[in-house]
Motif scaffolding. Sequence first.
Motif, mmCIF file in Angstrom:
data_model
loop_
_atom_site.group_PDB
_atom_site.id
_atom_site.type_symbol
_atom_site.label_atom_id
_atom_site.label_comp_id
_atom_site.label_asym_id
_atom_site.label_seq_id
_atom_site.Cartn_x
_atom_site.Cartn_y
_atom_site.Cartn_z
ATOM 1 N N LYS A 1 46.157 79.344 15.611
ATOM 2 C CA LYS A 1 45.457 79.505 14.343
ATOM 3 C C LYS A 1 44.724 78.210 14.019
ATOM 4 O O LYS A 1 45.149 77.124 14.417
ATOM 5 C CB LYS A 1 46.442 79.830 13.227
ATOM 6 N N GLU B 1 42.858 83.431 13.185
ATOM 7 C CA GLU B 1 43.342 83.422 14.563
ATOM 8 C C GLU B 1 42.178 83.000 15.455
ATOM 9 O O GLU B 1 41.063 83.500 15.295
ATOM 10 C CB GLU B 1 43.791 84.825 14.977
ATOM 11 N N GLU C 1 52.263 76.445 14.677
ATOM 12 C CA GLU C 1 52.936 77.705 14.334
ATOM 13 C C GLU C 1 54.422 77.499 14.215
ATOM 14 O O GLU C 1 55.040 76.714 14.772
ATOM 15 C CB GLU C 1 52.647 78.762 15.380
#
Length: 61
Positions: free
Chosen positions: A3, A38, A61
């Motif tokens: 991301k 994303e 993440e």
Amino acid sequence: MAKVKITLVRGLAGKSEKKRATLEALGLRKRGRSTVKELNPAIEGMIDKVRELVKVEPLEE
């Protein structure tokens, strides 16, 4: 997928309709606002088109 945080750092005044549409597709409407996306080939292409207007930071993440 990874991301990224995308922040609009320059204003839209005087920019072409294509760049405005790209920023709208990324979810950026006002200077200083950020969005998290994303990272995929489509988003990478959009970021590349407006590289001079945005700051991109990877997110853990």
